[in-house]
Design an enzyme around this catalytic site. Structure first.
Site, short mmCIF file in Angstrom:
data_model
loop_
_atom_site.label_atom_id
_atom_site.label_comp_id
_atom_site.label_asym_id
_atom_site.label_seq_id
_atom_site.Cartn_x
_atom_site.Cartn_y
_atom_site.Cartn_z
N THR A 181 3.16 10.53 9.31
CA THR A 181 2.28 11.66 8.96
C THR A 181 0.81 11.30 9.12
O THR A 181 -0.07 12.08 8.76
CB THR A 181 2.52 12.11 7.51
N HIS B 195 5.88 7.37 -0.29
CA HIS B 195 6.67 7.03 0.88
C HIS B 195 7.02 5.56 0.85
O HIS B 195 6.13 4.70 0.77
CB HIS B 195 5.88 7.34 2.16
N HIS C 241 -7.04 4.67 3.55
CA HIS C 241 -6.40 5.99 3.66
C HIS C 241 -5.40 6.21 2.52
O HIS C 241 -4.97 7.33 2.29
CB HIS C 241 -5.63 6.12 4.97
N GLU D 196 2.82 15.85 0.77
CA GLU D 196 2.82 16.17 2.21
C GLU D 196 3.96 17.14 2.50
O GLU D 196 3.74 18.24 3.04
CB GLU D 196 2.96 14.89 3.03
N1 LIG Z 1 2.93 8.59 5.84
S1 LIG Z 1 3.89 7.65 6.67
O1 LIG Z 1 4.98 7.20 5.83
O2 LIG Z 1 4.29 8.34 7.87
C1 LIG Z 1 3.01 6.21 7.11
C2 LIG Z 1 3.69 5.12 7.63
C3 LIG Z 1 2.95 3.97 7.94
C4 LIG Z 1 3.62 2.81 8.45
C5 LIG Z 1 3.55 1.62 7.74
C6 LIG Z 1 4.17 0.52 8.25
C7 LIG Z 1 4.82 0.59 9.46
C8 LIG Z 1 4.86 1.77 10.16
C9 LIG Z 1 4.26 2.89 9.65
C10 LIG Z 1 1.59 3.87 7.72
C11 LIG Z 1 0.97 4.97 7.17
C12 LIG Z 1 -0.45 4.90 6.90
C13 LIG Z 1 -0.94 5.44 5.73
C14 LIG Z 1 -2.29 5.34 5.48
C15 LIG Z 1 -3.15 4.69 6.38
C16 LIG Z 1 -2.63 4.16 7.53
C17 LIG Z 1 -1.28 4.25 7.79
C18 LIG Z 1 1.66 6.15 6.86
ZN LIG Z 2 2.99 8.42 3.90
#
Ligand SMILES: NS(=O)(=O)c1cc(-c2ccccc2)cc(-c2ccccc2)c1
Ligand SMILES: [Zn+2]
Length: 263
Positions: free
Chosen positions: A198, A117, A66, A104
Site C-alpha cells: 500500500t 500490518h 512513514h 487503509e
Molecule cells: N503497507 S504494506 O504492508 O503494504 C508495506 C509493506 C512493506 C514491506 C516491508 C518489508 C518488505 C516488503 C514490504 C513496507 C511498507 C512501508 C511502510 C512505510 C514506509 C515504507 C514502507 C508497507
Molecule cells: Zn502497511
C-alpha cells in the site's frame, strides 16, 4: 527511491510518476464491500508459529519516516499457506488527533481508527525479503483493523517506548512480547484477496489476509501513536508530524474478496 508522502505534491495521486505499479492493477487497500464477497470453504484458519516472543528477545522499534515499525525474528512464520511465509516486520497506519479514522482497508466504507500490518515473505521460494518483494507469490500480509476502545496491555509493550523514536530513522531496542496477542481472537475469520504493497513501489505481490474482527486500543494509546511521531529527522528545523499515513481504497476492478466465514 524518490520521496513520497500521503498528502501534497508527492501525495498518493502522484506516486505513479516515480512508481509505475502504483498506477497499475491489483492495488491495495480496497473497500471490502458485501457485493465483492464470496465464501470459500477451503480457506483454513490462519496458523502462526513462534509469535509468542520472550522479553529477552530484543526487537528493533523504529520510525522509518512513514510509519512506526517493529522488526520481527525469522522464526516467526505463517504455516497454513501453500508455502512458508516468514515474518519480516510489522507497522501501523493511522489517522490524526483531529481525524481519528486512519485504517487503509475499509469494510462497507467504514474506516477504522488504525490498521496493523504484519509483513511476511515466501521463504520457501526466496532467500530474503528483497528478492520476494516484487514477486506475485512473494509476500503475505496480515491486516488487523484497530478501533479506539478498551486499553491494550499488549500495544503498551511497545507504545511505552515511542518517545524514543520521535524522529525519522530513530530506533530503539524493546523487549520481545506476545505478538499473537496483537491479533484478534478468531484467526479463522478473515477476508482474502490478491493485492499490493500500500506504499510505493506498490508491487502487486501481496496475498492479503484482513481479519474480520478488530482489536481495540485506548484513546490515549491512539493519541500517543498519532501525535508522538515526526516524519522529519531530529535536526531538521521544521518538524513534520507523522499522521494520516494511510492510502485511500483502490479500485477492486474484477477482483473477488474471498471470506472464510458464512455469517
Ligand atoms: N503497507 S504494506 O504492508 O503494504 C508495506 C509493506 C512493506 C514491506 C516491508 C518489508 C518488505 C516488503 C514490504 C513496507 C511498507 C512501508 C511502510 C512505510 C514506509 C515504507 C514502507 C508497507
Ligand atoms: Zn502497511
Amino acid at each position: 527511491g524518490a520521496k513520497w508522502t500521503y498528502n501534497g505534491p508527492e501525495g498518493e495521486h502522484h506516486w505513479s510518476k516515480h512508481y509505475p505499479y502504483c498506477g497499475g492493477a491489483f492495488q491495495s487497500p480496497i473497500d471490502i464491500k458485501s457485493e465483492l464477497l464470496r465464501f470459500d470453504p477451503t480457506l483454513r484458519p490462519i496458523e502462526i508459529q513462534n509469535y509468542n516472543l520472550l522479553p529477552n528477545e530484543q526487537l528493533t522499534l523504529g520510525n522509518n519516516g512513514h510509519s512506526v515499525q517493529i522488526s520481527l525474528p525469522s522464526k516467526m512464520h505463517i504455516s497454513s499457506l501453500p508455502h512458508r511465509y516468514t515474518a519480516a516486520q510489522l507497522h501501523f497506519h493511522w489517522g490524526s488527533s483531529s481525524r481519528p479514522a486512519g485504517s487503509e482497508h475499509t469494510v462497507n466504507s467504514k474506516q477504522y481508527a488504525a490498521e496493523m500490518h504484519v509483513v511476511h515473505f515466501n521463504s520457501d521460494k526466496y532467500p530474503n525479503m528483497s528478492m520476494a518483494v516484487d514477486k506475485s507469490d512473494g509476500l503475505a500480509v496480515l491486516g488487523v483493523l484497530i478501533e479506539v476502545g478498551e486499553f491494550s496491555p499488549t500495544f503498551e509493550q511497545f507504545l511505552r517506548f515511542i518517545n524514543g523514536i520521535k524522529y525519522r530513522d530513530q530506533r530503539v531496542q524493546v523487549p520481545g512480547f506476545n505478538i499473537r496477542a496483537m491479533l484478534p481472537a478468531r484467526l479463522d475469520e478473515y477476508f482474502r484477496y490478491d493485492g499490493s504493497l500500500t506504499t510505493p513501489p506498490c508491487y502487486p505481490s501481496v496475498l492479503w489476509t484482513v481479519f474480520r474482527n478488530h482489536v481495540t486500543i485506548s484513546r490515549k494509546q491512539f493519541l500517543d501513536m498519532a501525535t508522538a511521531l515526526y516524519s522529519s529527522h531530529a535536526q531538521e528545523s521544521s518538524p513534520v508530524p507523522l499522521n494520516g499515513n494511510f492510502r485511500r481504497p483502490q479500485l477492486a476492478d474484477s477482483r473477488v474478496v474471498l471470506v472464510s466465514f458464512k455469517e
